[in-house]
Design an enzyme around this catalytic site. Structure first.
Site, PDB file in Angstrom:
ATOM      1  N   HIS A   1      -4.703  -3.246   6.218  1.00  0.00           N
ATOM      2  CA  HIS A   1      -4.453  -3.527   4.798  1.00  0.00           C
ATOM      3  C   HIS A   1      -5.794  -3.930   4.180  1.00  0.00           C
ATOM      4  O   HIS A   1      -6.122  -5.111   4.083  1.00  0.00           O
ATOM      5  CB  HIS A   1      -3.434  -4.657   4.630  1.00  0.00           C
ATOM      6  CG  HIS A   1      -3.426  -5.179   3.216  1.00  0.00           C
ATOM      7  ND1 HIS A   1      -2.987  -4.427   2.154  1.00  0.00           N
ATOM      8  CD2 HIS A   1      -3.851  -6.353   2.686  1.00  0.00           C
ATOM      9  CE1 HIS A   1      -3.134  -5.122   1.039  1.00  0.00           C
ATOM     10  NE2 HIS A   1      -3.665  -6.290   1.332  1.00  0.00           N
TER      11      HIS A   1
ATOM     12  N   ASP B   1       0.843  -1.204   0.000  1.00  0.00           N
ATOM     13  CA  ASP B   1       0.000   0.000   0.000  1.00  0.00           C
ATOM     14  C   ASP B   1       0.877   1.253   0.000  1.00  0.00           C
ATOM     15  O   ASP B   1       0.595   2.228  -0.696  1.00  0.00           O
ATOM     16  CB  ASP B   1      -0.918  -0.016   1.230  1.00  0.00           C
ATOM     17  CG  ASP B   1      -1.684  -1.323   1.315  1.00  0.00           C
ATOM     18  OD1 ASP B   1      -2.488  -1.595   0.423  1.00  0.00           O
ATOM     19  OD2 ASP B   1      -1.443  -2.093   2.269  1.00  0.00           O
TER      20      ASP B   1
END
Ligand code: NAX
Length: 329
Positions: free
Chosen positions: A188, A160
């Site tokens: 996440h 990410d």
């Protein structure tokens, strides 16, 4: 030749495993004076496919590749390891809710968490398999009971971070290496908060460089949150090369000291910093002093907007934890 580092990879016959193993064996991660032993764990039906991957590793003729262990038993896979990359887990099936996935995959991390007691005393663990933060919490809880410190565990939010840095670099028309201090806060998942307000480009705050406040608060955040889904839509398969690359970036960031003033993101055990509920695996900015010693970066300024976003992802992690509370006992 100084040493051999033993790295366990679970789900090693999967697509992330396929992208991960050659790079681990090549020497680029632990250095060209370090041998790498691979301890590969799979479920029994996938052992045959895994043997095919091992044949390919042999055919790469990596001079630094030491022993390769192939097994369907976690205790055997984790014997004496220095690093555990816990990738293996079931993917989300059609029509499956996130909650069902958590219940399906959670038990894997109970057994593996306990089996980590077999590891070396300098063990470090990265959980990649989804839902990564909550799976990490499960594994950490059981490993901690066996005497392994909590700070040895992280859930992967590096993909990410990399996705966010890349979007910012693209918008600013700079190389991605110019982007620093990129934090992913929280889970996440699609609730994560990629923090452009505290990120920097060539040392300057991103909002000063990019200017488009609306883009930073809306499109940028959504693009990063939805990037995994966008890759699946385009490729027909989930991110694999970029996920493997991010796992290796995480390992290298932990092994080496972080550049002065910079930080990276990892889902680590919350002790209440930034007002985040203690007992969650929550992605925050961290700095490494090398060899797996890291600390949370304190004092990052959070706007009301940021706090609102962080609350959303915190709430999701609390809900996930409630779903697997029994697996923490
Ligand atoms: P694959 O389905 O290709 O491979 C997973 C492998 O895990 C399979 O070979 C399977 O046999 C194995 N496995 C299942 N249960 C196991 C167990 N109990 N012990 C050992 N191995 C087991 O998935 P892949 O694309 O490699 O993705 C792996 C995991 O990473 C998934 O959970 C996926 O959702 C997750 N991801 C996490 C990311 C992150 O940033 N944290 C990003 C990429 C990826 O989506």
């Amino acid at each position: 030749m100084a040493r051999t580092v033993k790295v366990a990879v679970t789900g090693a016959a999967g697509q992330i495993g396929y992208a991960l193993l050659p790079r681990l064996a090549s020497g680029e991660i632990f250095g060209h004076d370090t041998r790498v032993a691979l301890h590969l764990l799979e479920i029994t039906p996938a052992l045959s496919a895994l043997n095919g991957v091992v044949m390919e590793l042999q055919d790469c003729a990596f001079p630094l590749l030491d022993k390769v262990v192939v097994t369907d038993k976690a205790e055997e896979a984790f014997e004496g390891i220095n690093w555990a990359l816990l990738v293996g887990s079931k993917p989300r099936g059609k029509g499956m809710e996130r909650k069902d996935l958590i219940r399906d995959n959670g038990p894997i991390f109970v057994g593996q968490g306990k089996a980590l007691a077999k590891a070396a005393s300098d063990l470090q663990v990265l959980v990649v398999g989804n839902p990564a933060n909550t799976n990490c919490l499960i594994a950490m809880t059981h490993a901690h009971r066996a005497g392994i410190p909590r700070e040895r565990f992280a859930a992967m939010t590096r993909l990410d971070q990399n996705r966010a840095a890349s979007q910012l670099a693209d918008k600013a028309g700079v190389r991605v290496g110019a982007v620093t201090n990129m934090t992913i806060w929280g889970n996440h998942s699609a609730t994560q908060y990629p923090d452009a307000e505290n990120a920097r480009i060539n040392g300057k705050p991103v909002p000063e460089v990019i200017g488009h406040a609306a883009w930073l608060r809306e499109e940028f955040i959504q693009t990063v949150q939805q990037r995994g889904a966008a890759v699946i839509a385009a490729r027909g398969l989930s991110s694999a090369a970029s996920a493997a690359n991010a796992a290796l970036d995480h390992v290298m960031s932990m092994e080496r000291p972080t550049a002065e003033g910079d930080w990276f993101s990892a889902g680590v055990y919350s002790e209440g910093a930034y007002g985040i509920q203690a007992g969650l695996m929550f992605s925050v900015p961290v700095q490494s002093q090398g060899k797996g010693n890291w600390s949370r970066v304190e004092g990052v300024k959070l706007s009301d907007f940021a706090r609102e976003k962080i609350k959303v992802t915190e709430d999701e992690l609390k809900e996930e934890k409630a779903v697997i509370e029994d697996l923490l006992k």
